[in-house]
Motif scaffolding. Structure first.
Motif, PDB file in Angstrom:
ATOM      1  N   GLU A 163      29.918  44.564  35.228  1.00 23.10           N
ATOM      2  CA  GLU A 163      29.645  45.153  36.543  1.00 23.10           C
ATOM      3  C   GLU A 163      30.711  44.764  37.555  1.00 23.10           C
ATOM      4  N   ILE A 164      31.157  43.505  37.516  1.00 22.69           N
ATOM      5  CA  ILE A 164      32.190  43.081  38.467  1.00 22.69           C
ATOM      6  C   ILE A 164      33.522  43.748  38.145  1.00 22.69           C
ATOM      7  N   GLU A 165      33.812  43.914  36.863  1.00 18.91           N
ATOM      8  CA  GLU A 165      35.059  44.584  36.483  1.00 18.91           C
ATOM      9  C   GLU A 165      35.029  46.060  36.883  1.00 18.91           C
ATOM     10  N   LYS A 166      33.865  46.675  36.779  1.00 26.18           N
ATOM     11  CA  LYS A 166      33.717  48.063  37.206  1.00 26.18           C
ATOM     12  C   LYS A 166      33.928  48.180  38.705  1.00 26.18           C
ATOM     13  N   LEU A 167      33.422  47.203  39.451  1.00 21.02           N
ATOM     14  CA  LEU A 167      33.591  47.200  40.908  1.00 21.02           C
ATOM     15  C   LEU A 167      35.064  47.016  41.280  1.00 21.02           C
ATOM     16  N   PHE A 168      35.765  46.157  40.543  1.00 23.80           N
ATOM     17  CA  PHE A 168      37.206  46.001  40.759  1.00 23.80           C
ATOM     18  C   PHE A 168      37.913  47.353  40.648  1.00 23.80           C
ATOM     19  N   ALA A 169      37.577  48.084  39.594  1.00 28.18           N
ATOM     20  CA  ALA A 169      38.230  49.370  39.344  1.00 28.18           C
ATOM     21  C   ALA A 169      37.876  50.399  40.412  1.00 28.18           C
ATOM     22  N   GLU A 170      36.611  50.466  40.778  1.00 22.20           N
ATOM     23  CA  GLU A 170      36.161  51.447  41.766  1.00 22.20           C
ATOM     24  C   GLU A 170      36.829  51.227  43.121  1.00 22.20           C
ATOM     25  N   LEU A 171      37.063  49.959  43.481  1.00 20.39           N
ATOM     26  CA  LEU A 171      37.644  49.638  44.783  1.00 20.39           C
ATOM     27  C   LEU A 171      39.156  49.444  44.713  1.00 20.39           C
ATOM     28  N   SER A 172      39.727  49.660  43.518  1.00 26.72           N
ATOM     29  CA  SER A 172      41.183  49.535  43.318  1.00 26.72           C
ATOM     30  C   SER A 172      41.715  48.197  43.824  1.00 26.72           C
ATOM     31  N   LEU A 173      41.036  47.132  43.469  1.00 34.12           N
ATOM     32  CA  LEU A 173      41.436  45.800  43.913  1.00 34.12           C
ATOM     33  C   LEU A 173      42.692  45.348  43.168  1.00 34.12           C
ATOM     34  N   PRO A 174      43.714  44.855  43.888  1.00 34.06           N
ATOM     35  CA  PRO A 174      44.932  44.366  43.224  1.00 34.06           C
ATOM     36  C   PRO A 174      44.614  43.238  42.236  1.00 34.06           C
ATOM     37  N   GLU A 175      45.458  43.075  41.242  1.00 35.45           N
ATOM     38  CA  GLU A 175      45.211  42.080  40.202  1.00 35.45           C
ATOM     39  C   GLU A 175      45.135  40.668  40.776  1.00 35.45           C
ATOM     40  N   ALA A 176      45.932  40.371  41.799  1.00 36.98           N
ATOM     41  CA  ALA A 176      45.899  39.037  42.405  1.00 36.98           C
ATOM     42  C   ALA A 176      44.533  38.755  43.025  1.00 36.98           C
ATOM     43  N   GLY A 177      43.934  39.775  43.638  1.00 34.10           N
ATOM     44  CA  GLY A 177      42.602  39.623  44.211  1.00 34.10           C
ATOM     45  C   GLY A 177      41.548  39.460  43.128  1.00 34.10           C
ATOM     46  N   ARG A 178      41.681  40.211  42.054  1.00 25.87           N
ATOM     47  CA  ARG A 178      40.742  40.105  40.929  1.00 25.87           C
ATOM     48  C   ARG A 178      40.793  38.704  40.328  1.00 25.87           C
ATOM     49  N   LYS A 179      41.986  38.175  40.179  1.00 32.03           N
ATOM     50  CA  LYS A 179      42.167  36.841  39.594  1.00 32.03           C
ATOM     51  C   LYS A 179      41.488  35.774  40.442  1.00 32.03           C
ATOM     52  N   LEU A 180      41.620  35.890  41.775  1.00 34.92           N
ATOM     53  CA  LEU A 180      41.016  34.906  42.673  1.00 34.92           C
ATOM     54  C   LEU A 180      39.497  34.974  42.619  1.00 34.92           C
ATOM     55  N   ILE A 181      38.944  36.182  42.573  1.00 33.55           N
ATOM     56  CA  ILE A 181      37.490  36.349  42.522  1.00 33.55           C
ATOM     57  C   ILE A 181      36.938  35.880  41.175  1.00 33.55           C
ATOM     58  N   ARG A 182      37.652  36.174  40.109  1.00 32.75           N
ATOM     59  CA  ARG A 182      37.217  35.676  38.786  1.00 32.75           C
ATOM     60  C   ARG A 182      37.170  34.146  38.778  1.00 32.75           C
ATOM     61  N   PHE A 183      38.177  33.527  39.406  1.00 35.64           N
ATOM     62  CA  PHE A 183      38.222  32.067  39.474  1.00 35.64           C
ATOM     63  C   PHE A 183      37.010  31.531  40.235  1.00 35.64           C
ATOM     64  N   ALA A 184      36.693  32.149  41.395  1.00 33.71           N
ATOM     65  CA  ALA A 184      35.569  31.698  42.213  1.00 33.71           C
ATOM     66  C   ALA A 184      34.252  31.801  41.460  1.00 33.71           C
TER      67      ALA A 184
END
Length: 286
Positions: free
Chosen positions: A6-27
């Motif tokens: 679900e979080i990965e789907k949200l990343f894609a839907e909102l076109s989040l840059p990879e750097a932002g995805r990496k930070l959120i995955r870490f959190a």
């Protein structure tokens, strides 16, 4: 809480840059990055979160972060909220574009919503005023909203929104209720017995709303009722209803009923003006 897919789907839907995805995955995997402490006069508090998987979250401030966690818990738009999610380095750049210093910053919360990813920092108003006097990166705009220019620019590059919030945004009644519930939020608080929990839930399922005093008459203790409130088994509008005023306290099945009750009660208390009363003066004949 959201599943990984679900979080990965949200990343894609909102076109989040990879750097932002990496930070959120870490959190989501490693947060919080530091333990809460009582520096600067803070008082460590706990928040029991149903939304975050029935966890006890440790927070640094009773008047700010503790109350802010409750707002996220009650916000239908909020899918997840992570305290002390990550630590970043902010570069202070002078007018010539040269980095003069670096500051480590640990935000208060990472807020995940369907429409975006938000980083919230909550501070006392007096502390924000002090920061604004010391550095131009902190300022209040014409709408009385606080800003941290460095942090906003940093997270904007990651496709995230940074918001600085002040304690004065939280209603006084809400803060008082948050303090009232502190002991019921602690991990050391005895759990609510299953039979008591079932009894309260069944009663509210049938009645929708029940006075606090009626629950006491039926044999339920005040502690059991407030434990049920913390577990989100029952609801009270914490923004307009004081928990310590038990004579008029009403317990509701869910927040939609609690809000409807507040609106209805407000309407009943509003009296219509008597026609012509505004034209009366001393010596007028009625």
């Amino acid at each position: 809480m959201l599943k990984e897919i679900e979080i990965e789907k949200l990343f894609a839907e909102l076109s989040l840059p990879e750097a932002g995805r990496k930070l959120i995955r870490f959190a989501r995997m490693h947060g919080p990055v530091k333990e809460a402490n009582s520096r600067l006069g803070n008082c460590i508090v706990w928040h029991y979160s149903k939304k975050m998987g029935y966890k006890h979250l440790e927070l640094e401030s009773r008047t700010v972060e503790g109350a802010a966690a409750t707002t996220s818990e009650d916000d239908y738009a909020c899918l997840e909220f992570w305290p002390q999610p990550f630590q970043i380095d902010l570069s202070v750049i002078n007018e010539s574009g040269k980095v003069t210093t670096r500051k480590q910053h640990t935000p208060g919360f990472l807020i995940i919503k369907a429409d975006g990813f938000y980083v919230h920092e909550w501070r006392e108003e007096a502390r924000l005023i002090k920061h604004a006097a010391e550095t131009p990166q902190f300022y209040k705009d014409s709408d009385n909203r606080w800003h941290s220019k460095l942090a906003e620019e940093y997270f904007e590059k990651l496709g995230m929104h940074y918001e600085m919030h002040s304690s004065i945004e939280l209603p006084r009644t809400f803060i008082m209720n948050s303090r009232f519930l502190e002991d019921y939020q602690k991990p050391s608080c005895p759990p609510l017995p299953d039979d008591i929990e079932i009894g309260i839930v069944d009663l509210l399922t049938q009645k929708s709303s029940v006075p606090f005093l009626t629950l006491l008459e039926l044999g339920y203790t005040a502690d059991s009722i407030f434990k049920a409130l913390v577990k989100k088994l029952v609801s009270i509008d914490l923004y307009s209803t004081r928990l310590d005023e038990t004579a008029d306290l009403m317990i509701h099945r869910d927040m939609s009923i609690a809000r409807a009750y507040r609106i209805l009660k407000t309407d009943q208390q509003t009296s219509l003006p008597i026609p012509g009363l505004g034209r009366l003066s001393a010596g007028s004949c009625i």
